[in-house]
Design a protein around this motif. Structure first.
Motif, PDB file in Angstrom:
ATOM      1  N   TYR A  71      -7.448  -8.522  -2.297  1.00 54.60           N
ATOM      2  CA  TYR A  71      -6.867  -7.021  -2.438  1.00 54.60           C
ATOM      3  C   TYR A  71      -7.469  -6.074  -2.064  1.00 54.60           C
ATOM      4  CZ  TYR A  71      -2.085  -8.463  -3.747  1.00 54.60           C
ATOM      5  OH  TYR A  71      -0.132  -9.124  -3.782  1.00 54.60           O
ATOM      6  N   GLU A  72      -9.172  -5.706  -2.830  1.00 55.43           N
ATOM      7  CA  GLU A  72      -9.906  -4.895  -2.159  1.00 55.43           C
ATOM      8  C   GLU A  72     -11.013  -4.891  -1.148  1.00 55.43           C
ATOM      9  OE1 GLU A  72     -11.714  -3.968  -6.268  1.00 55.43           O
ATOM     10  OE2 GLU A  72      -9.954  -3.265  -7.295  1.00 55.43           O
ATOM     11  N   LYS A  73     -11.676  -6.289  -0.795  1.00 52.29           N
ATOM     12  CA  LYS A  73     -12.647  -6.341  -0.469  1.00 52.29           C
ATOM     13  C   LYS A  73     -11.563  -6.668   1.214  1.00 52.29           C
ATOM     14  CE  LYS A  73     -16.538  -7.721  -3.199  1.00 52.29           C
ATOM     15  NZ  LYS A  73     -16.917  -9.431  -3.557  1.00 52.29           N
ATOM     16  N   LYS A  74     -10.943  -6.969   1.472  1.00 55.92           N
ATOM     17  CA  LYS A  74     -10.024  -7.690   2.318  1.00 55.92           C
ATOM     18  C   LYS A  74      -9.170  -6.294   3.469  1.00 55.92           C
ATOM     19  CE  LYS A  74      -7.814 -11.068   5.591  1.00 55.92           C
ATOM     20  NZ  LYS A  74      -7.288 -12.240   5.346  1.00 55.92           N
ATOM     21  N   HIS A  75      -8.645  -5.885   1.869  1.00 56.61           N
ATOM     22  CA  HIS A  75      -7.211  -4.927   2.042  1.00 56.61           C
ATOM     23  C   HIS A  75      -8.250  -3.713   2.278  1.00 56.61           C
ATOM     24  CE1 HIS A  75      -4.556  -7.779   4.369  1.00 56.61           C
ATOM     25  NE2 HIS A  75      -4.881  -8.774   3.496  1.00 56.61           N
ATOM     26  N   HIS A  76      -8.935  -2.833   1.652  1.00 57.63           N
ATOM     27  CA  HIS A  76      -9.268  -1.887   0.417  1.00 57.63           C
ATOM     28  C   HIS A  76      -8.092  -1.127  -0.321  1.00 57.63           C
ATOM     29  CE1 HIS A  76     -12.638  -2.416   3.517  1.00 57.63           C
ATOM     30  NE2 HIS A  76     -12.005  -2.192   4.780  1.00 57.63           N
ATOM     31  N   TYR A  77      -6.829  -1.779  -0.998  1.00 57.30           N
ATOM     32  CA  TYR A  77      -6.300  -2.202  -1.300  1.00 57.30           C
ATOM     33  C   TYR A  77      -6.831  -1.877  -3.012  1.00 57.30           C
ATOM     34  CZ  TYR A  77      -1.885  -1.119  -4.205  1.00 57.30           C
ATOM     35  OH  TYR A  77      -0.494  -1.167  -5.016  1.00 57.30           O
ATOM     36  N   PRO A  78      -7.255  -0.892  -3.772  1.00 58.18           N
ATOM     37  CA  PRO A  78      -7.701  -1.451  -5.487  1.00 58.18           C
ATOM     38  C   PRO A  78      -6.691  -1.776  -6.360  1.00 58.18           C
ATOM     39  CG  PRO A  78      -7.384   1.249  -4.731  1.00 58.18           C
ATOM     40  CD  PRO A  78      -6.887   0.148  -4.279  1.00 58.18           C
ATOM     41  N   GLU A  87     -11.116 -10.280  -4.639  1.00 59.17           N
ATOM     42  CA  GLU A  87     -11.597  -9.943  -3.682  1.00 59.17           C
ATOM     43  C   GLU A  87     -10.469  -9.725  -2.609  1.00 59.17           C
ATOM     44  OE1 GLU A  87     -14.493 -12.574  -1.203  1.00 59.17           O
ATOM     45  OE2 GLU A  87     -14.163 -12.823  -3.288  1.00 59.17           O
ATOM     46  N   LYS A 104       0.881  -1.284  -0.683  1.00 60.71           N
ATOM     47  CA  LYS A 104       0.083  -0.036  -0.028  1.00 60.71           C
ATOM     48  C   LYS A 104       0.922   1.594   0.097  1.00 60.71           C
ATOM     49  CE  LYS A 104      -3.511  -1.357   2.164  1.00 60.71           C
ATOM     50  NZ  LYS A 104      -5.174  -0.989   3.506  1.00 60.71           N
TER      51      LYS A 104
END
Length: 426
Positions: free
Chosen positions: A180-187, A178, A163
């Protein structure tokens, strides 16, 4: 624009070479400098280190080569600074590449602090204040990660440095979105899977050269067989791309498949980065043939395969070859405990990870034995239901990967980011 790429192994050399070709289509003035291999050199640019100088696996080999690793890190940092690229593209190989990303982030922060000092001085002297430093502008190269680190399997804490240090991450595995984006909020960007595209292109060219639409073994013609291999049905042995993997896995693979040597040719797929001499002690006086740099041709003719985990498991599935995944580990009972209680992914093979269920049998740690490998191989030969079921499940894997051309999509996004004054796609 100027692109600095860093690759640490043979598969990265392949994928990076395709990305470079795609970048040249998007940016005809593209210049390349890289840590890479022969395939990247064929595209053009300046290779400053071969990936063979970087590829150390396991605690002991890494420890023994620490001075070389540190020298390569120091050289890479200085070389990037001297060449001053617009983008640094990291390809897999996280142990080395994340250290480079951390260094580049520190350099960016340092430059921004120096600029702010200048701004404060100008404010005191009544001068006009320059606009703030935009993302990736005035602070060194953009840092892109192509083929993202597999932190979902191990070392998930690395998400903090990703990040912080990576400007854009390009994934080739659909399930990573899923994570990166859903668990760690990193697009991130899922750009498609390059292996799926490479196999698809190869199979299209194979059909064209044969003048047939059927790739069944009986219809294949002799000139397309790998050199040194006849028309007898084949069991392929893919024992990995590193010396330690080959040493650990190949002897058991050969022993497990040996009873079928009267009906099948046993063919070892030699890794591009490994000399033939290294294989000699393992295959001497054994009923096997070694084929180098012809893995796709081998898989296109194979009836079944024994495969060490890695990209090869996905390649084998995409060629519709039933397989057993074999991976010997030290302290197998401890490794099994780790898989049950510590490691956060259920599988080691890309096929099962993409399908999110067990499509291929994974024989690792305490399940790795000659008897187990032989029994599973028997179930995958023609005439057995397990073979039919696996071939059916392979369809779902292909569907999940999609038909996008990964290097083209990634190159388009990278060039758009670089051309945007704010470091964002417009």
């Amino acid at each position: 624009m100027k692109y600095y790429l860093i690759v640490g192994e043979a598969s990265g050399d392949l994928h990076a070479s395709h990305l470079m070709r795609s970048l040249k289509k998007e940016d005809p003035q593209a210049e390349f400098r890289f840590f890479g291999g022969d395939l990247m050199s064929e595209v053009g640019g300046m290779r400053v280190r071969h990936y063979k100088e970087l590829a150390y696996m396991g605690f002991i080999p890494v420890l023994m080569h620490l001075p070389t690793i540190f020298r390569n890190l120091s050289f890479c940092k200085a070389d990037i600074a001297q060449w001053n690229p617009d983008a640094v593209i990291l390809v897999d190989y996280p142990g080395f590449n994340l250290k480079i990303a951390k260094h580049l982030h520190k350099e960016r922060v340092r430059r921004q602090k120096e600029l702010l000092k200048g701004v404060n001085g100008q404010l005191r002297n009544g001068h006009q204040v320059p606009s703030p430093v935009a993302k990736g502008q005035g602070g060194g190269p953009q840092v892109y990660y192509y083929i993202s680190p597999k932190i979902w399997a191990w070392k998930e804490w690395r998400i903090r440095s990703i990040k912080r240090d990576i400007d854009e991450l390009f994934s080739i595995l659909p399930f990573e979105v899923e994570f990166y984006e859903k668990k760690h909020h990193y697009p991130i960007h899922y750009v498609g899977n390059p292996t799926a595209h490479e196999v698809r292109e190869y199979r299209v060219s194979l059909r064209s050269s044969e003048g047939k639409n059927d790739l069944s073994l009986e219809e294949r013609v002799d000139p397309l067989l790998p050199e040194g291999v006849g028309e007898t049905p084949i069991i392929a042995l893919l024992a990995g791309s590193r010396k330690q993997e080959i040493k650990d896995n190949l002897p058991a693979m050969i022993e497990a498949a040996a009873p079928y040597a009267s009906e099948y040719q046993l063919v070892v797929a030699g890794a591009p980065s490994i000399d033939d001499d290294y294989y000699a002690p393992f295959i001497a006086d054994k009923p096997v043939t070694l084929v180098k740099n012809r893995t796709y041709e081998l898989l296109s003719h194979a009836t079944a395969a024994l495969v060490t985990s890695g990209t090869a498991t996905l390649e084998t599935a995409l060629f519709e070859v039933p397989q057993v995944v074999c991976y010997k580990t030290p302290v197998p009972k401890l490794i099994r405990f780790a898989f049950n209680h510590i490691i956060k992914c259920r599988f080691i093979s890309l096929v099962n990870l993409i399908a999110d269920r067990e499509v291929v049998r994974e024989l690792l740690a305490d399940r790795f034995s000659v008897d187990n490998i032989r029994n599973e191989l028997r179930r995958l030969l023609p005439g057995h239901d397990a073979r039919t079921a696996m071939l059916f499940d392979y369809r779902d894997v292909r569907k999940r990967l999609g038909d996008d051309v990964a290097p083209d999509n990634a190159a388009q996004l990278m060039v758009k980011y670089l051309r945007s004054p704010e470091g964002q796609i417009v």
